[in-house]
Scaffold this active site. Structure first.
Site, PDB file in Angstrom:
ATOM      1  N   GLU A   1       0.865  -1.194   0.000  1.00 40.30           N
ATOM      2  CA  GLU A   1       0.000   0.000   0.000  1.00 40.30           C
ATOM      3  C   GLU A   1       0.892   1.232   0.000  1.00 40.30           C
ATOM      4  O   GLU A   1       2.112   1.132   0.192  1.00 40.30           O
ATOM      5  CB  GLU A   1      -0.959  -0.006   1.198  1.00 40.30           C
TER       6      GLU A   1
ATOM      7  N   HIS B   1      -9.439  10.148   2.186  1.00 38.88           N
ATOM      8  CA  HIS B   1      -9.006   8.990   1.404  1.00 38.88           C
ATOM      9  C   HIS B   1      -9.105   9.368  -0.073  1.00 38.88           C
ATOM     10  O   HIS B   1     -10.106   9.925  -0.507  1.00 38.88           O
ATOM     11  CB  HIS B   1      -9.903   7.782   1.704  1.00 38.88           C
TER      12      HIS B   1
ATOM     13  N   ARG C   1      -1.004   9.133   1.271  1.00 34.13           N
ATOM     14  CA  ARG C   1      -2.411   9.449   0.995  1.00 34.13           C
ATOM     15  C   ARG C   1      -2.715  10.924   0.802  1.00 34.13           C
ATOM     16  O   ARG C   1      -3.502  11.300  -0.052  1.00 34.13           O
ATOM     17  CB  ARG C   1      -3.241   8.981   2.175  1.00 34.13           C
TER      18      ARG C   1
ATOM     19  N   HIS D   1     -12.005  10.555   5.773  1.00 37.97           N
ATOM     20  CA  HIS D   1     -11.792   9.139   6.065  1.00 37.97           C
ATOM     21  C   HIS D   1     -11.363   8.878   7.500  1.00 37.97           C
ATOM     22  O   HIS D   1     -11.854   7.947   8.137  1.00 37.97           O
ATOM     23  CB  HIS D   1     -10.719   8.622   5.101  1.00 37.97           C
TER      24      HIS D   1
ATOM     25  N   ARG E   1      -1.867   9.646   8.476  1.00 35.02           N
ATOM     26  CA  ARG E   1      -1.715   8.244   8.886  1.00 35.02           C
ATOM     27  C   ARG E   1      -1.213   7.381   7.731  1.00 35.02           C
ATOM     28  O   ARG E   1      -1.722   7.474   6.611  1.00 35.02           O
ATOM     29  CB  ARG E   1      -3.060   7.697   9.386  1.00 35.02           C
TER      30      ARG E   1
HETATM   31  C1  SIN Z   1      -8.111   1.195   2.597  1.00 32.12           C
HETATM   32  O1  SIN Z   1      -8.314  -0.001   2.435  1.00 32.12           O
HETATM   33  O2  SIN Z   1      -7.673   1.928   1.723  1.00 32.12           O
HETATM   34  C2  SIN Z   1      -8.458   1.806   3.918  1.00 32.12           C
HETATM   35  C3  SIN Z   1      -7.596   1.280   4.978  1.00 32.12           C
HETATM   36  C4  SIN Z   1      -7.006   2.393   5.762  1.00 32.12           C
HETATM   37  O3  SIN Z   1      -7.623   3.447   5.886  1.00 32.12           O
HETATM   38  O4  SIN Z   1      -5.888   2.251   6.229  1.00 32.12           O
END
Ligand code: SIN
Length: 540
Positions: A121, A238, A284, A345, A380
């Site tokens: 990620e 998000h 993010r 988010h 975060r």
């Molecule tokens: C996501 O799956 O993108 C959300 C998980 C998160 O906010 O860390």
């Protein structure tokens, strides 16, 4: 205004109250059940927590290529160096054993060729994210924690009870005042200590990935009780939620970009490399603002997330919930680009806490999204929140056990006689105020802010505030009151921070590091405004 009065019931008494039933609350309650009688209070059903909706997964340094030091560095870096190192250390070092414990309790994380599958990620230097059933990680973790909690004989539930306020006597938090959502009965629930695990406040914004119950109740009641809130300006948006004109946003996990999903603007062009060398896997806050810029430049309400090249079979297996949800909206993500835009988010800020969950109000502990223990800094790192709930849920529980009871049943009459008791009021049009507030926050206190937009927002909030002064007792009215209080805290903090850092972006102060950037905003309700009739009551 309609008026009536309701008396208070006393009890049941518990050693510990846990408010909220997400990952942090359940994990704290399980820990506390070894030390006394625990009462878990939830508005609505115990299954409606925000954690339940977590898709992508849980970040943990458990793979052979990984190391807790790398996880630590990624966490601090994604947080733009504002995070507290002791909190980040606790997270990454205790995280692996918390996850192993959850596996031992029955959690089924996905495996490939018999080994746990670690996904990539944004802003992670290693493939580190465990998942369950493709994109239903929160659901699986909650399933196991609920089952575990069910088998602990010391845990009692108060579902469908809305916590109106904390009970503060002689400067100590020693319980809570709740309203039964079905009967309207008010109850005073005394306890040695209270753990706040109410999650965030995404619903303060018109566009959010959060479920309807994320109305910031914990922030608001802690504020009213005099606890300090910290870093409230840092709201994570998000980057990718499904954009449909007439439906609420739906989260499209960061894991889709981790697997190779691409962002395209309205012309179909890839654009992320123009903003950050890590492109779609940049932190993010950077991806969300890049999307915002592309949307503004093309006067469009969305960009596209393209996963069509990943292959139909892979998509259906890896993202079954997302695939089915989009299909219900008539979008076959195996063949079509998905319209996406950012949505509120996650709150990095919250109730100021130390690394053991201790707040500035003795007897009140906090964990999970409701807490600001500094672990996330200004932004975060993806998939750190479920881990935070586990690690800091346990830590807060351990601190709670150090508190002794400060009140006893013999105080009940005296306490109850001093609590608000009607006239009971109801808001003229709670829904209208809720929606207007959400639109205001999205437009003026959203992803991109200016001093002027924040001042405009504060003026509106001030104009609305008189409507929520009074003694409200329905969930809907109380939520709106809480949302308005949280909105003020976010807006004031955002106005105070005259630089741009992580998730907080001021168009009028675009520079990240002006003077004294490494500071934290703190907000505390003035003593005269605290809704605490018992603040000065001395128990002898
Ligand atoms: C996501 O799956 O993108 C959300 C998980 C998160 O906010 O860390």
């Amino acid at each position: 205004m309609k008026k009536s009065t309701t008396p208070y019931l006393w009890g049941p008494e518990a050693d510990f109250l846990v408010i909220g039933s997400g990952i942090a609350g359940l994990r704290a309650a399980i820990e506390l059940s070894q030390h006394g009688h625990v009462l878990i209070i939830t508005k609505g059903s115990r299954r409606q927590s925000n954690s339940m909706y977590a898709q992508g997964g849980v970040a943990v340094a458990l793979s052979e290529e990984d190391d807790v030091n790398l996880h630590f560095e990624d966490t601090i870096k994604a947080g733009h160096q504002l995070g507290r190192e002791d909190a980040a250390r606790a997270l990454v070092e205790e995280g692996p054993s918390r996850i192993q414990e959850l596996i031992a309790w029955g959690t089924q994380f996905d495996k490939v060729d018999g080994k746990y599958a670690f996904a990539k990620e944004g802003a992670h230097s290693r493939d580190r994210v465990l998942r369950a059933q493709g994109d239903a990680t929160g659901h699986e973790m909650i399933r196991v924690l609920l089952e575990r909690a069910r088998t602990q004989k010391n845990i009692q539930w108060f579902d469908h009870h809305f916590t109106m306020d904390l009970l503060v006597v002689d400067g100590h938090c020693c319980g809570a005042i709740v309203v039964n959502e079905a009967t309207g009965h008010l109850q005073v629930l005394p306890a040695r200590a209270v753990i706040m695990t109410t999650g965030g406040a995404g619903q303060v914004y018109a566009r959010t990935t959060n479920p309807p119950n994320a109305t910031g109740d914990g922030f608001a009641m802690a504020y009213r009780a005099g606890a300090i809130l910290e870093d409230m300006e840092f709201v994570q948006f998000h980057p990718t939620s499904l954009y449909l004109q007439s439906s609420p946003p739906f989260l499209l996990s960061e894991a889709m970009r981790g697997e190779g999903g691409l962002l395209r603007n309205r012309k179909g062009e890839l654009f992320m490399l123009g903003y950050h060398p890590a492109a779609e896997l940049a932190p993010r806050d950077i991806v969300a603002r890049a999307i915002w810029s592309e949307m503004s430049a093309s006067r469009s309400r969305h960009v596209y997330l393209d996963v069509t090249h990943l292959g139909s079979a892979f998509i259906k297996k890896r993202f079954p919930t997302i695939y089915q949800t989009c299909l219900r909206a008539d979008i076959d993500i195996t063949e079509e680009w998905i319209p996406v835009s950012p949505s509120a988010h996650y709150f990095m800020g919250g109730i100021k806490a130390g690394i053991d969950g201790q707040t500035t109000l003795p007897g009140l502990l906090v964990a999970g999204e409701a807490a600001c223990n500094g672990v996330h800094g200004a932004n975060r790192l993806a998939s750190n929140s479920l881990l935070e709930g586990l690690v800091f849920g346990v830590r807060a529980a351990k601190s709670a056990t150090t508190f002794s009871p400060t009140i006893s049943p013999k105080d009940s009459q005296r306490i109850v006689s001093q609590l608000d008791s009607g006239p009971r009021q109801s808001l003229e049009d709670a829904e209208k105020l809720r929606n207007s507030l959400r639109r205001l926050m999205w437009a003026q206190v959203g992803l991109v802010r200016t001093g002027d937009s924040l001042i405009r927002a504060l003026a509106k909030i001030s104009a609305w505030e008189p409507q929520v002064e009074g003694f409200f007792q329905t969930r809907s009215d109380l939520e709106v009151k809480n949302m308005l209080q949280v909105a003020r805290c976010i807006t004031e903090a955002a106005l105070w921070r005259e630089n741009s850092l992580g998730a907080h972006y001021r168009e009028d102060f675009p520079g990240t590091k002006g003077s004294a950037w490494k500071v934290h905003s703190q907000i505390q309700c003035p003593e005269s405004d605290r809704r605490q009739p018992l603040q000065h009551l001395k128990i002898v």
